[in-house]
Design an enzyme around this catalytic site. Structure first.
Site, PDB file in Angstrom:
ATOM      1  N   ILE A  77      55.606  24.968  40.193  1.00 47.45           N
ATOM      2  CA  ILE A  77      56.361  24.821  41.439  1.00 47.45           C
ATOM      3  C   ILE A  77      57.492  25.826  41.571  1.00 47.45           C
ATOM      4  O   ILE A  77      57.928  26.158  42.685  1.00 47.45           O
ATOM      5  CB  ILE A  77      56.914  23.377  41.577  1.00 47.45           C
ATOM      6  N   SER A 113      41.296  33.301  41.043  1.00 46.05           N
ATOM      7  CA  SER A 113      41.831  34.632  41.319  1.00 46.05           C
ATOM      8  C   SER A 113      40.734  35.648  41.599  1.00 46.05           C
ATOM      9  O   SER A 113      39.649  35.593  41.004  1.00 46.05           O
ATOM     10  CB  SER A 113      42.657  35.102  40.115  1.00 46.05           C
ATOM     11  N   GLY A 152      57.311  28.942  40.802  1.00 40.61           N
ATOM     12  CA  GLY A 152      56.775  30.277  41.049  1.00 40.61           C
ATOM     13  C   GLY A 152      56.728  30.608  42.532  1.00 40.61           C
ATOM     14  O   GLY A 152      57.106  29.807  43.390  1.00 40.61           O
ATOM     15  N   LEU A 205      48.951  25.425  40.035  1.00 38.82           N
ATOM     16  CA  LEU A 205      49.353  26.817  40.241  1.00 38.82           C
ATOM     17  C   LEU A 205      49.975  27.417  38.987  1.00 38.82           C
ATOM     18  O   LEU A 205      50.291  28.610  38.961  1.00 38.82           O
ATOM     19  CB  LEU A 205      50.358  26.912  41.404  1.00 38.82           C
ATOM     20  N   ALA A 249      50.373  28.968  35.266  1.00 40.18           N
ATOM     21  CA  ALA A 249      49.562  29.814  34.379  1.00 40.18           C
ATOM     22  C   ALA A 249      50.417  30.962  33.874  1.00 40.18           C
ATOM     23  O   ALA A 249      51.514  31.211  34.392  1.00 40.18           O
ATOM     24  CB  ALA A 249      48.350  30.373  35.123  1.00 40.18           C
ATOM     25  N   GLN A 250      49.922  31.665  32.863  1.00 40.40           N
ATOM     26  CA  GLN A 250      50.454  32.992  32.548  1.00 40.40           C
ATOM     27  C   GLN A 250      49.684  33.921  33.475  1.00 40.40           C
ATOM     28  O   GLN A 250      48.511  34.184  33.256  1.00 40.40           O
ATOM     29  CB  GLN A 250      50.214  33.344  31.086  1.00 40.40           C
ATOM     30  N   GLU A 300      40.781  38.476  40.507  1.00 43.49           N
ATOM     31  CA  GLU A 300      40.601  39.229  39.257  1.00 43.49           C
ATOM     32  C   GLU A 300      39.329  38.807  38.537  1.00 43.49           C
ATOM     33  O   GLU A 300      38.805  39.548  37.703  1.00 43.49           O
ATOM     34  CB  GLU A 300      41.806  39.038  38.337  1.00 43.49           C
ATOM     35  N   TYR A 302      43.250  37.443  31.177  1.00 49.36           N
ATOM     36  CA  TYR A 302      43.647  36.578  32.296  1.00 49.36           C
ATOM     37  C   TYR A 302      42.445  36.228  33.150  1.00 49.36           C
ATOM     38  O   TYR A 302      42.219  35.055  33.487  1.00 49.36           O
ATOM     39  CB  TYR A 302      44.708  37.288  33.130  1.00 49.36           C
ATOM     40  N   ARG A 326      57.981  37.275  44.947  1.00 49.91           N
ATOM     41  CA  ARG A 326      57.102  37.761  43.894  1.00 49.91           C
ATOM     42  C   ARG A 326      57.943  38.188  42.697  1.00 49.91           C
ATOM     43  O   ARG A 326      59.047  38.736  42.850  1.00 49.91           O
ATOM     44  CB  ARG A 326      56.307  38.959  44.419  1.00 49.91           C
ATOM     45  N   LYS A 382      40.630  32.583  33.869  1.00 43.89           N
ATOM     46  CA  LYS A 382      40.463  32.047  35.223  1.00 43.89           C
ATOM     47  C   LYS A 382      38.990  31.692  35.502  1.00 43.89           C
ATOM     48  O   LYS A 382      38.704  30.725  36.214  1.00 43.89           O
ATOM     49  CB  LYS A 382      40.970  33.047  36.254  1.00 43.89           C
ATOM     50  N   HIS A 386      48.374  38.254  46.769  1.00 41.07           N
ATOM     51  CA  HIS A 386      49.276  37.779  47.812  1.00 41.07           C
ATOM     52  C   HIS A 386      50.711  37.913  47.297  1.00 41.07           C
ATOM     53  O   HIS A 386      51.038  37.509  46.198  1.00 41.07           O
ATOM     54  CB  HIS A 386      48.948  36.350  48.233  1.00 41.07           C
TER      55      HIS A 386
END
Length: 348
Positions: free
Chosen positions: A16, A139, A18, A92, A94-95, A141, A163, A198, A167, A193
Site C-alpha cells: 500500500i 507484469s 508503493g 501489489l 513485491a521486490q 516483463e 523478477y 514512482r 511473476k 506505468h
C-alpha cells in the site's frame, strides 16, 4: 460500494505504501471502501505516499488502517486476512525492480513468487468462510524476449530476469487457485506505468528527477543504460482503476493493461528535457553498470480485451505523463535549491 450484506466493502492492499498501492487506496476510499494496508516493520516510516489520506485509526470516521506484516510470513498473512475478512485483496507487494532482481534473486523470488502464493492461500482459507476476490499484480516483463508484437493475454511468456520468472510463477498460481479452488482471482498484466510517485531508481523517475535538478544547477550529468529499449508507458493512476474493475466483473479472468503505444528511452528523454527547454544530449551519458545481463528490448501491449470487457482504456499519453512528472519534480528541485541556499548561508 457495498457487499452482498449491504455493508461498505472492505479491501486489503499489500504494498500500500508503493506507487500503485497509494493510488489504489485513494480510489477505494473514494468508492466508499474501508481500506486495510500491510506495511513491513522497519526502524523508519515509509508512508509518505499515503500520509495525505491516513488519519488517526482511532477516529470514528477513519476508513484507512495499516497493519504490520510481510509477504514472506505466510502464517501472519493468513491471520491478518482471517481477522480483517476483506471482500477484495490486492496483492501489489513485491521486490519490483528488475535490475535489482539480478543482484538479489532469492529475495525477489521469496517476496514476488512465494509471497503471492501466501496471499492466495490466505484468500483460499477465508473463501471457505466468506467470498473474497483477489487481484494479482502481474507484469509485462513476463513476456521478456517477446514472441509476438503486440502482446496479448495469449502471448507466451519468455521471462528474462529473476523478477520476471517470479511473476510468471505467481501468474500461474493465480490461475491454478482460480481453477482448483474456485477462487475469484484475476491477473492484471500491467505494462510500464509511471507517475510522480514512482521510485527514483526506476528509469522514468530517474530521468525526470535528474532533469529538473540539472535545470536548477543541482546536478551536472545523468547516467543511463540502454537508451534504445522500447516500453509501453502509461499513468499509474489510470491503471489502478483497471485493477479495481477486474474485481467488479462477474467472472474472474486475466487482462492486459497498456496504452498500445511504445516509446524508447530516448523519446522519454526528449519529452522530459523539452518541457524544461533543455537538450538531453548535453547532459546524458550511458554507463555499462546500468545495462541488464539480459535485456528486454520491446514491450507493447494490446489492451483491447480490457476495453471490450471492462470498459477500461488509458487516459494519459506518454508525453503528458512525462510533463506531469517533470512539473512535480521541478517543485522538489526548487525546494532542494532553497534548502541548499539556506545551508550555505549558515556555513558562511
Amino acid at each position: 460500494m457495498s457487499n452482498a450484506s449491504g455493508n461498505p466493502k472492505t479491501a486489503l492492499i499489500t504494498g500500500i505504501t508503493g506507487q500503485d498501492g497509494s493510488y489504489l487506496a485513494e480510489l477505494l476510499l473514494e468508492e466508499g471502501y474501508f481500506v486495510h494496508g500491510i506495511v513491513r516493520r522497519s526502524s523508519t516510516f515509509n508512508t509518505d505516499r499515503i500520509d495525505h489520506i491516513y488519519t488517526d485509526p482511532h477516529n470514528a470516521d477513519a476508513r484507512l488502517f495499516l497493519h504490520y506484516g510481510d509477504l514472506t510470513d505466510g502464517q501472519n498473512l493468513t491471520n491478518l486476512v482471517l481477522n480483517i475478512e476483506p471482500d477484495e485483496i490486492y496483492n501489489l507487494g513485491a521486490q519490483s525492480h528488475v535490475r535489482v532482481s539480478f543482484d538479489n534473486p532469492v529475495y525477489t523470488v521469496q517476496t514476488t513468487a512465494v509471497g503471492a502464493l501466501n496471499v492466495l492461500e490466505a484468500a483460499r482459507q477465508l473463501n471457505r468462510k466468506k467470498p473474497t476476490r483477489v487481484y494479482q499484480a502481474s507484469s509485462s516483463e513476463m513476456f521478456g524476449d517477446v514472441l509476438e508484437t503486440p502482446q496479448t493475454e495469449k502471448t507466451p511468456f519468455q521471462p528474462q530476469s529473476p523478477y520476471a520468472c517470479a511473476k510468471v510463477y505467481a501468474f500461474h498460481q493465480t490461475v491454478n487457485y482460480r481453477h482448483a479452488y474456485d477462487l475469484f482471482a484475476c491477473n492484471g498484466i500491467l505494462f510500464n506505468h509511471e507517475s510522480p510517485r514512482r521510485g527514483e531508481t526506476f528509469v522514468t523517475r530517474k530521468i525526470t528527477r535528474a532533469a529538473t535538478r540539472i535545470k536548477l544547477g543541482l546536478q551536472e550529468k545523468l547516467y543511463l543504460g540502454n537508451l534504445d529499449a522500447k516500453r509501453d508507458w502509461g499513468y499509474a493512476k489510470d491503471y489502478v482503476r483497471g485493477m479495481w474493475l477486474m474485481l467488479q466483473h462477474d467472472t474472474p479472468d486475466d487482462y492486459v493493461l497498456a496504452t498500445g503505444e511504445t516509446y524508447t528511452i530516448r523519446q522519454f528523454l526528449d519529452y522530459t528535457f523539452e518541457h524544461l527547454e533543455l537538450d538531453w544530449k548535453d547532459y546524458v551519458e550511458t554507463d555499462p553498470r546500468y545495462f541488464r545481463p539480459t535485456e528486454v528490448d520491446l514491450l507493447l501491449g494490446d489492451y483491447s480485451k480490457a476495453k471490450n470487457v471492462l470498459g477500461w482504456e488509458p487516459e494519459t499519453s506518454c508525453k503528458e505523463l512525462a510533463q506531469l512528472m517533470v512539473d512535480y519534480d521541478l517543485e522538489l528541485a526548487r525546494n532542494e535549491a532553497v534548502r541548499a541556499t539556506i545551508a550555505q548561508g549558515k556555513s558562511a
